[in-house]
Design an enzyme around this catalytic site. Structure first.
Site, short mmCIF file in Angstrom:
data_model
loop_
_atom_site.label_atom_id
_atom_site.label_comp_id
_atom_site.label_asym_id
_atom_site.label_seq_id
_atom_site.Cartn_x
_atom_site.Cartn_y
_atom_site.Cartn_z
N TYR A 1 27.89 -0.89 38.87
CA TYR A 1 28.95 -0.09 39.47
C TYR A 1 30.21 -0.96 39.51
CZ TYR A 1 31.28 2.88 43.01
OH TYR A 1 32.16 3.68 43.69
N LYS B 1 28.46 2.67 36.05
CA LYS B 1 29.30 3.65 36.74
C LYS B 1 30.71 3.08 36.76
CE LYS B 1 30.15 5.79 41.25
NZ LYS B 1 29.75 5.84 42.69
#
Length: 299
Positions: free
Chosen positions: A142, A170
């Protein structure tokens, strides 16, 4: 049956980063979490991110995180990918959370860039590699430098992609050029982590979304994605433009705050927030209603 996963879409395509419902006195609302998780899967989500920032992970205990993963798994079973957020700025703590999530039965891990202590790229590489080494679960990185203070550089992403269990990223970096290069060079499954950029990121190679607005517009996100995949650029653009008021409204302030307010307006479990987050003011709630209605959300 669980959503179809491939090496290109290891967690499905449409995922929502789920809020953590609390009771009126601020306790964990496991029954509410189960109802909300079931609702989100019924709406069309392939997966749910549990214990992410949108789940108020900074203010939930390790025990609460474990309880929440187990409760959501009980509610949705194999109907969706249940991905546990385990990222912290302490590698040892992140490994403990990863192993706890694996024991609970999570299907994957979300590991955010360590925040505040601003490690160099070699530190990021070793941090994420240690997490991936600690369990048998697939890992989604992320990358959100606006919160963490440090981006994951393209070269680091390419190195990390060599790990057999680091399979996805992400992206909340907000840089389509850097995303384009990283997608092309790393081969990681790329998920938009910025709802306003869902369609632009698809155009440079993303495979899906980890969404906040998915709490209220999952069917529309699915329709946008399907239109893009079938080559109907005009329809995908029309849906994107239809959702602009929602994208804007849900991020006028911190996204957890507006998401819980939106869920409450629709009668879904959400509950209060834990400090330092606070509820919307009446004026902010009125504006949120205007934004959601303008984007076609039923209240």
């Amino acid at each position: 049956m669980a959503p179809i996963s491939t090496p290109q879409t290891p967690f499905g395509r449409v995922l929502t980063a789920m809020v953590t419902p609390f009771t009126a006195d601020g306790a964990l609302d496991l029954a509410g979490a189960q109802r909300l998780a079931a609702h989100l899967v019924d709406a069309g989500n392939d997966g749910l991110i549990i214990n992410g920032t949108t789940g108020e992970s900074p203010t939930t205990s390790d025990a609460e995180k474990d309880q929440l993963v187990r409760a959501v798994l009980e509610a949705v079973g194999d109907r969706a990918h249940v991905v546990a957020g385990i990222g912290t700025n302490d590698t040892r703590h992140s490994i403990e959370l990863a192993r706890s999530a694996e024991r609970a039965g999570a299907h994957g891990l979300l590991a955010v860039t360590p925040y505040y202590n601003k490690p160099p790229q070699e530190g990021l590489y070793r941090h994420f590699s240690a997490i991936a080494d600690a369990t048998e679960l697939p890992v989604m990185l992320y990358d959100i430098p606006g919160r963490s203070g440090v981006p994951i550089d393209t070269e680091t992403l390419v190195r990390l992609a060599d790990h057999p269990r680091i399979v996805a990223n992400k992206d909340a970096k907000g840089d389509l050029g850097r995303a384009s290069w990283a997608i092309a060079r790393s081969g990681l499954a790329w998920y938009s982590g910025d709802d306003m950029l869902n369609l632009p990121l698809l155009s440079v190679g993303a495979v899906g979304f980890v969404s906040v607005v998915g709490h209220v517009v999952t069917p529309e996100l699915r329709a946008l994605l399907d239109a893009h995949l079938t080559g109907d650029v005009q329809k995908a653009t029309e849906i994107h433009q239809q959702l602009l008021p929602v994208f804007t409204g849900m991020f006028r302030t911190q996204g957890v705050i507006t998401t819980k307010a939106a869920l409450a307006l629709q009668g879904h479990p959400a509950g209060p927030l834990r400090l330092p987050l606070v509820e919307l003011s009446p004026a902010e709630t009125a504006q949120l209603k205007i934004d959601l209605l303008a984007g076609g959300v039923e209240l």
